[in-house]
Design a protein around this motif. Structure first.
Motif, mmCIF file in Angstrom:
data_model
loop_
_atom_site.group_PDB
_atom_site.id
_atom_site.type_symbol
_atom_site.label_atom_id
_atom_site.label_comp_id
_atom_site.label_asym_id
_atom_site.label_seq_id
_atom_site.Cartn_x
_atom_site.Cartn_y
_atom_site.Cartn_z
ATOM 1 N N VAL A 245 0.837 -1.203 0.000
ATOM 2 C CA VAL A 245 0.000 0.000 0.000
ATOM 3 C C VAL A 245 0.869 1.249 0.000
ATOM 4 N N TRP A 246 1.799 1.318 0.942
ATOM 5 C CA TRP A 246 2.665 2.506 1.035
ATOM 6 C C TRP A 246 3.557 2.626 -0.195
ATOM 7 N N GLY A 247 4.059 1.482 -0.668
ATOM 8 C CA GLY A 247 4.945 1.508 -1.828
ATOM 9 C C GLY A 247 4.237 1.951 -3.095
ATOM 10 N N LEU A 248 3.009 1.512 -3.308
ATOM 11 C CA LEU A 248 2.263 1.935 -4.486
ATOM 12 C C LEU A 248 1.988 3.431 -4.444
ATOM 13 N N PHE A 249 1.616 3.933 -3.265
ATOM 14 C CA PHE A 249 1.390 5.374 -3.166
ATOM 15 C C PHE A 249 2.663 6.149 -3.489
ATOM 16 N N LEU A 250 3.778 5.795 -2.836
ATOM 17 C CA LEU A 250 5.008 6.546 -3.029
ATOM 18 C C LEU A 250 5.541 6.404 -4.450
ATOM 19 N N THR A 251 5.326 5.244 -5.081
ATOM 20 C CA THR A 251 5.720 5.084 -6.482
ATOM 21 C C THR A 251 4.920 6.022 -7.375
ATOM 22 N N GLY A 252 3.602 6.055 -7.179
ATOM 23 C CA GLY A 252 2.775 6.971 -7.958
ATOM 24 C C GLY A 252 3.169 8.412 -7.746
ATOM 25 N N TYR A 253 3.436 8.760 -6.477
ATOM 26 C CA TYR A 253 3.822 10.141 -6.176
ATOM 27 C C TYR A 253 5.142 10.491 -6.859
ATOM 28 N N TYR A 254 6.110 9.579 -6.827
ATOM 29 C CA TYR A 254 7.399 9.824 -7.465
ATOM 30 C C TYR A 254 7.229 10.025 -8.975
ATOM 31 N N LEU A 255 6.510 9.115 -9.620
ATOM 32 C CA LEU A 255 6.303 9.229 -11.068
ATOM 33 C C LEU A 255 5.672 10.568 -11.425
ATOM 34 N N HIS A 256 4.677 10.965 -10.634
ATOM 35 C CA HIS A 256 3.939 12.200 -10.884
ATOM 36 C C HIS A 256 4.791 13.425 -10.583
ATOM 37 N N ARG A 257 5.454 13.419 -9.449
ATOM 38 C CA ARG A 257 6.206 14.597 -9.017
ATOM 39 C C ARG A 257 7.370 14.911 -9.947
ATOM 40 N N PHE A 258 8.032 13.866 -10.474
ATOM 41 C CA PHE A 258 9.217 14.074 -11.297
ATOM 42 C C PHE A 258 8.986 13.783 -12.772
ATOM 43 N N ASN A 259 7.720 13.620 -13.165
ATOM 44 C CA ASN A 259 7.391 13.322 -14.562
ATOM 45 C C ASN A 259 8.257 12.168 -15.064
ATOM 46 N N ALA A 260 8.353 11.134 -14.236
ATOM 47 C CA ALA A 260 9.269 10.019 -14.489
ATOM 48 C C ALA A 260 8.510 8.777 -14.931
ATOM 49 N N TYR A 261 7.636 8.940 -15.904
ATOM 50 C CA TYR A 261 6.779 7.836 -16.346
ATOM 51 C C TYR A 261 7.544 6.957 -17.320
ATOM 52 N N GLN A 262 8.365 6.076 -16.767
ATOM 53 C CA GLN A 262 9.196 5.204 -17.588
ATOM 54 C C GLN A 262 9.453 3.905 -16.841
ATOM 55 N N VAL B 143 7.596 -0.896 -12.374
ATOM 56 C CA VAL B 143 6.706 -0.216 -13.332
ATOM 57 C C VAL B 143 7.125 -0.679 -14.717
ATOM 58 N N GLY B 144 6.358 -1.581 -15.294
ATOM 59 C CA GLY B 144 6.727 -2.194 -16.560
ATOM 60 C C GLY B 144 7.237 -3.589 -16.303
ATOM 61 N N GLY B 145 6.788 -4.559 -17.054
ATOM 62 C CA GLY B 145 7.173 -5.947 -16.817
ATOM 63 C C GLY B 145 8.528 -6.282 -17.393
ATOM 64 N N ARG B 146 8.603 -6.367 -18.692
ATOM 65 C CA ARG B 146 9.863 -6.736 -19.344
ATOM 66 C C ARG B 146 10.873 -5.595 -19.247
ATOM 67 N N GLY B 147 12.129 -5.987 -19.118
ATOM 68 C CA GLY B 147 13.187 -4.989 -19.110
ATOM 69 C C GLY B 147 13.710 -4.663 -17.730
ATOM 70 N N ILE B 148 12.977 -5.034 -16.679
ATOM 71 C CA ILE B 148 13.476 -4.826 -15.320
ATOM 72 C C ILE B 148 14.476 -5.934 -15.016
ATOM 73 N N PRO B 149 15.688 -5.608 -14.571
ATOM 74 C CA PRO B 149 16.693 -6.643 -14.321
ATOM 75 C C PRO B 149 16.176 -7.740 -13.410
ATOM 76 N N SER B 150 16.473 -8.972 -13.782
ATOM 77 C CA SER B 150 15.971 -10.104 -13.011
ATOM 78 C C SER B 150 16.535 -10.127 -11.600
ATOM 79 N N ARG B 151 17.692 -9.477 -11.376
ATOM 80 C CA ARG B 151 18.284 -9.502 -10.050
ATOM 81 C C ARG B 151 17.449 -8.747 -9.024
ATOM 82 N N VAL B 152 16.532 -7.882 -9.486
ATOM 83 C CA VAL B 152 15.762 -7.098 -8.520
ATOM 84 C C VAL B 152 14.310 -7.553 -8.429
ATOM 85 N N THR B 153 13.973 -8.624 -9.101
ATOM 86 C CA THR B 153 12.581 -9.069 -9.051
ATOM 87 C C THR B 153 12.497 -10.486 -8.515
ATOM 88 N N ALA B 154 11.398 -10.774 -7.897
ATOM 89 C CA ALA B 154 11.097 -12.132 -7.472
ATOM 90 C C ALA B 154 10.650 -12.927 -8.688
#
Length: 309
Positions: A123-140, A158-169
């Motif tokens: 819950v907290w992570g989704l909010f802060l992620t949305g806030y970060y994307l919005h605040r810094f126009n970082a929609y990538q 944010v985005g499925g493919r392309g995120i390094p496997s070392r940081v995902t479950a």
């Protein structure tokens, strides 16, 4: 003027000195640690969730793969809607969230070495992620690590493919649909000519969904409930009707969560992000009235492209 709009006008006038502030500018690596408290002003019913100071996010990966701003925020709303449907103090499986309206980006959660993560962190992570994307126009394409003090406790991709496997479950399964009240009827009506904007509306919805995560979904709301995010020019208010305040036909947090997510869908469907009034009924009986309104002078984000048009 309806009773709700009159109430909202009085509220905005009386609270103007309080809600005219804006948060400090965080660094681009660590949002919540450097903000003094972006949620210290929330709602009038005092059902306040404050993100603990020891919880923060860090953007540990990003790549120049752009996404539509509204797609990112809309899918975060969908993720929050599913996440808050469970007990706030329990764990949940890692999951992937997307909608039929926006199949990309996938919003996915991860947890170090395990397949579950505390629901409150999501819950907290989704909010802060949305806030970060919005605040810094970082929609990538991005990955945000979730931290409690110096311990990494999970992640939001944010985005499925392309995120390094070392940081995902391991690839998460798609989340089950959020519960619905089934019988909720909503009548929508725009009022006034003032425009609020996509970013302000969607971030207000994201903030409101986070705020209602802790209470049980079936708990009733008997008082006027007001929500806004400091620095945005949008205020959301819901007023339970006399019928909605009774035990026989209560207006619940489940109703409020569905109202918020359906409002997001209505806004995106109409493409008009203005002031919106909603009458909420169950089986033809009105149980609440709600509205999104623009707050003049609230400030909003810098006019340098960081807000969603």
């Amino acid at each position: 003027m309806s009773t709700l709009r009159l109430y909202l006008s009085i509220f905005l006038l009386s609270w103007a000195p309080i809600i005219s502030g804006r948060p400090a500018s965080p660094s681009n690596a660590d949002l919540s640690r450097t903000l003094p408290n972006i949620l210290d002003l929330t709602n009038a019913s005092l059902s306040v969730t404050t993100i603990p100071r020891e919880f923060h996010i860090e953007r540990s990966f990003h790549a120049p793969v752009p996404y539509l701003p509204e797609a990112c925020l809309f899918n975060i709303i969908a993720g929050l809607r599913v996440t808050i449907s469970g007990d706030f103090n329990t764990n949940m499986p890692v999951a992937a969230f997307r909608t039929m309206r926006f199949v990309q980006p996938i919003i996915q959660t991860s947890s170090p070495a395990v397949t579950e993560i505390p629901r409150k962190y999501v819950v907290w992570g989704l909010f802060l992620t949305g806030y970060y994307l919005h605040r810094f126009n970082a929609y990538q394409l991005s990955f945000f690590s979730l931290w409690v003090n110096e311990h990494e406790v999970g992640g939001i991709g944010v985005g499925g493919r392309g995120i390094p496997s070392r940081v995902t479950a391991p690839p998460p399964a798609a989340a089950a649909p959020a519960p619905s009240s089934n019988t909720l009827e909503i009548d929508y009506a725009y009022f006034g000519e003032q425009r609020i904007g996509k970013g302000a509306v969607f971030m207000t919805i994201i903030n409101a969904l986070m705020e209602i995560a802790p209470p049980p979904a079936e708990s009733s709301i008997t008082e006027t409930w007001i929500n806004f995010l400091q620095g945005e020019n949008c205020v959301f208010v819901v007023v339970p009707s006399p019928a909605g305040r009774t035990a026989a036909t209560p207006f619940t947090y489940l109703h409020l969560a569905e109202l918020l997510t359906r409002a997001a869908d209505y806004y995106e469907q109409t493409g008009r992000f203005g002031q919106l009034e909603m009458n909420v009924s169950v089986d033809g009986l009105k149980i609440a009235q709600a509205a999104f309104s623009r707050k003049e002078g609230l400030g909003g984000l810098d006019s340098n492209g960081t807000s969603v048009a």
